[in-house]
Design an enzyme around this catalytic site. Structure first.
Site, PDB file in Angstrom:
ATOM      1  N   SER A   1      -2.814   4.912   4.267  1.00 17.91           N
ATOM      2  CA  SER A   1      -2.539   3.571   3.784  1.00 17.91           C
ATOM      3  C   SER A   1      -2.171   2.673   4.963  1.00 17.91           C
ATOM      4  O   SER A   1      -1.417   3.080   5.847  1.00 17.91           O
ATOM      5  CB  SER A   1      -1.366   3.680   2.806  1.00 17.91           C
ATOM      6  OG  SER A   1      -1.032   2.430   2.347  1.00 17.91           O
TER       7      SER A   1
ATOM      8  N   SER B   1       1.574   1.884   8.874  1.00 16.14           N
ATOM      9  CA  SER B   1       0.606   2.728   8.175  1.00 16.14           C
ATOM     10  C   SER B   1       1.290   4.040   7.787  1.00 16.14           C
ATOM     11  O   SER B   1       2.413   4.312   8.220  1.00 16.14           O
ATOM     12  CB  SER B   1      -0.568   2.995   9.127  1.00 16.14           C
ATOM     13  OG  SER B   1      -1.547   3.788   8.518  1.00 16.14           O
ATOM     14  N   LYS B   2       0.672   4.824   6.961  1.00 11.82           N
ATOM     15  CA  LYS B   2       1.198   6.154   6.634  1.00 11.82           C
ATOM     16  C   LYS B   2       0.083   6.970   6.014  1.00 11.82           C
ATOM     17  O   LYS B   2      -0.827   6.418   5.391  1.00 11.82           O
ATOM     18  CB  LYS B   2       2.358   6.041   5.636  1.00 11.82           C
ATOM     19  CG  LYS B   2       3.283   7.233   5.633  1.00 11.82           C
ATOM     20  CD  LYS B   2       4.267   7.214   6.794  1.00 11.82           C
ATOM     21  CE  LYS B   2       5.159   8.412   6.841  1.00 11.82           C
ATOM     22  NZ  LYS B   2       6.226   8.256   7.830  1.00 11.82           N
ATOM     23  N   GLY B   3       0.189   8.271   6.155  1.00 13.85           N
ATOM     24  CA  GLY B   3      -0.814   9.137   5.555  1.00 13.85           C
ATOM     25  C   GLY B   3      -0.161  10.321   4.886  1.00 13.85           C
ATOM     26  O   GLY B   3       0.999  10.648   5.159  1.00 13.85           O
TER      27      GLY B   3
ATOM     28  N   ASP C   1       5.140  13.927  10.309  1.00 13.88           N
ATOM     29  CA  ASP C   1       6.140  13.580   9.303  1.00 13.88           C
ATOM     30  C   ASP C   1       6.489  14.886   8.593  1.00 13.88           C
ATOM     31  O   ASP C   1       6.166  15.979   9.085  1.00 13.88           O
ATOM     32  CB  ASP C   1       5.594  12.512   8.337  1.00 13.88           C
ATOM     33  CG  ASP C   1       6.704  11.885   7.496  1.00 13.88           C
ATOM     34  OD1 ASP C   1       7.523  11.153   8.040  1.00 13.88           O
ATOM     35  OD2 ASP C   1       6.760  12.165   6.276  1.00 13.88           O
TER      36      ASP C   1
END
Ligand code: NAD
Length: 475
Positions: free
Chosen positions: A60, A105-107, A148
């Site tokens: 995202s 952003s992040k996944g 993460d």
């Protein structure tokens, strides 16, 4: 969790709304900053154990006001779009607050990594990375992931190798992901960075007696009693540094399989060794085992450090929390509803956006190192040593010539003469970043009478910077 509890993303949005309500921004710009620009969902198959298994992943992008965008990749079974978008939004604000030049952003990948062998995880990670790389959702100039929950150096090494295989002429390939092992282009101090940042954040907080008093505490960090939830990458380093270097007594630890309690304080390296050998905290000698670990969140202490996951302090337990100071080492551990209850009780919360920004800060240093293709300190270290030696030798000559009888303490000499290596430079850059960001928050906290907590102050500083960036682009 209480049915009235908002989702993680709603929680982040509610905190955003609280801050923008007192900011002078046009409704259009507020909306532009708040929304998540895009979320890519991928479903891909991997042949494992003689059958095809389908996995679902997300990447995202919340805001591209600066590029590349930055944010970790999480491996957990409950990963979902809502969570990834909330975390991406937090990344935008976090980067703005600590002045790392990235968008957010992040996944995430829906997977329980403990169910797979290492070679299977490699296959899955490479395939996930392939899907993201071919859409420039992993790219040194556009989108740079990091570790993460559930991922670490190993996964980052697979990702960078996958990128390099698919982009054989990209000289900056190593900058496509951070949190890599040293031999794949990583940087000293990245693994410890988020925990180290939590330590620096607490040190900075305790430098301001007015802020300490706001938390109904007195004195310095030394001697304070802390409870830590989650002894993973972030929590283990924070707990270890605070107890070994700052005189903090860790009386409680909360892990997946329960909690540990010791009035005299827990020895963190021993607990970590035990967890490694036994897969959990149960049975650790010399401490009381508490089967309902989460109940320890409500135990008496000076500092509560939730460092595991989001939503653990919520409407069901917020009014029983006894800690006067909470530092959010995890992302989103306090829901918006709990936040309101705790504020009313006078609890001071050092917000996630700031408290766990050490990871992205050192990721920024790693990215810069990868783009400059040289280790920090490589050019300066010996020059620094030579200059210091010049001074020490001159002092010693003067002392001998004048018969002054000065002698420099051997330990001082040793430490003074040594030039800074990469780890020292990284820690210094991180410390500086954490101090400056804290000061920018506290100026707003104490400087405005419509702001009475650090979280709102952090959002105001961060949103103000993102807004300025959009305005500069003519939006
Ligand atoms: P990790 O997977 O290394 O560690 C998480 C730890 O929490 C593990 O020890 C796990 O056993 C424990 N845990 C999981 N569920 C729990 C539960 N219900 N109760 C108690 N303990 C539980 O993850 P991490 O990288 O340390 O990340 C932890 C948090 O910090 C996450 O919110 C993450 O988004 C945030 N964070 C991590 C980084 C980073 O650099 N790794 C940076 C910024 C923020």
């Amino acid at each position: 969790m209480n049915v009235n509890e908002p989702s993680f993303r709603d929680s982040v949005d509610m905190m955003f709304d609280r801050a923008v309500a007192v900011m002078d921004l046009s409704p259009g710009l507020k909306q532009k900053i708040k929304v998540c620009n895009s979320t890519y969902t991928v479903r891909f198959g991997v042949r494992l154990r003689g059958a095809i298994h389908t996995f679902t992943g997300y990447r995202s992008v919340h805001s591209e006001h600066m590029e590349p965008v930055k944010g970790g990749i999480r491996y957990a079974i409950n990963v979902n779009q809502d969570e990834v978008e909330a975390l991406a939004a937090l990344m935008t604000y976090k980067c703005a607050l600590v002045e790392t030049p990235f968008g957010g952003s992040k996944g995430g990948l829906c997977i329980d990594p403990r169910q797979y062998e290492e070679h299977e995880l490699e296959q899955i990670t490479r395939r996930f990375a392939y899907e993201l790389i071919k859409r420039d959702l992993i790219n040194p100039a556009q989108n740079v992931p990091a570790p993460d929950m559930g991922t670490g150096e190993r996964e980052m090494a697979w990702i960078v190798d996958q990128y390099a295989r698919m982009n054989t002429t990209d000289i900056n390939a190593r900058a496509c992901v951070t949190g890599k092992p040293l031999n794949s282009g990583g940087i000293h101090g990245r693994v410890e960075a988020t925990g180290r940042g939590v330590q620096y954040a607490l040190r900075e907080f305790f430098r301001h007696p007015e802020d300490v008093a706001a938390a109904r505490l007195t004195g310095s960090l030394a001697g304070k009693r802390a409870i830590v939830q989650g002894l993973g990458n972030v929590g283990s380093h924070a707990a270890r540094f605070l107890s070994a270097e700052d005189g903090v007594t860790v009386t409680g630890i909360i892990e997946r399989d329960g909690g540990l309690w010791s009035e005299a304080g827990l020895n963190i390296p021993d607990v970590l060794d035990w967890m490694k050998a036994h897969g959990g905290v149960q049975g650790f000698p010399g401490a009381t085992y508490v089967p309902d670990g989460a109940s320890l969140l409500e135990a008496e202490c000076d500092i509560l450090i939730p460092a595991a996951m989001e939503g653990v302090i919520n409407l069901t337990n917020a009014d029983r929390i006894r800690a006067p100071l909470i530092i959010e080492a995890a992302n989103g551990p306090v829901t918006a509803g709990a936040d309101a209850i705790l504020r009313k009780k006078g609890v001071v919360i050092i917000p996630d956006m700031y408290a766990n920004a050490g990871g992205v800060t050192v990721s920024y240093f790693e990215w810069v190192k990868n783009l400059s293709h040289i280790r920090f300190g490589r050019m300066q270290r010996r020059a620094e040593e030579a200059r210091h030696r010049l001074l020490v030798e001159e002092l010693e000559t003067l002392s001998a010539d004048q018969g002054l009888g000065w002698t420099l303490n051997a330990d001082f000499k040793d430490r003074y003469l040594r030039g800074s290596d990469e780890l020292e430079l990284v820690r210094s850059g991180l410390d500086d970043t954490m101090r400056i960001a804290y000061q920018s928050m506290r100026e707003v906290w104490h400087g405005r009478n419509d702001v009475d907590d650090l979280r709102m102050a952090a959002y105001i500083v961060a949103i103000g910077r993102v807004a300025a960036s959009y305005r500069a682009k003519g939006l």
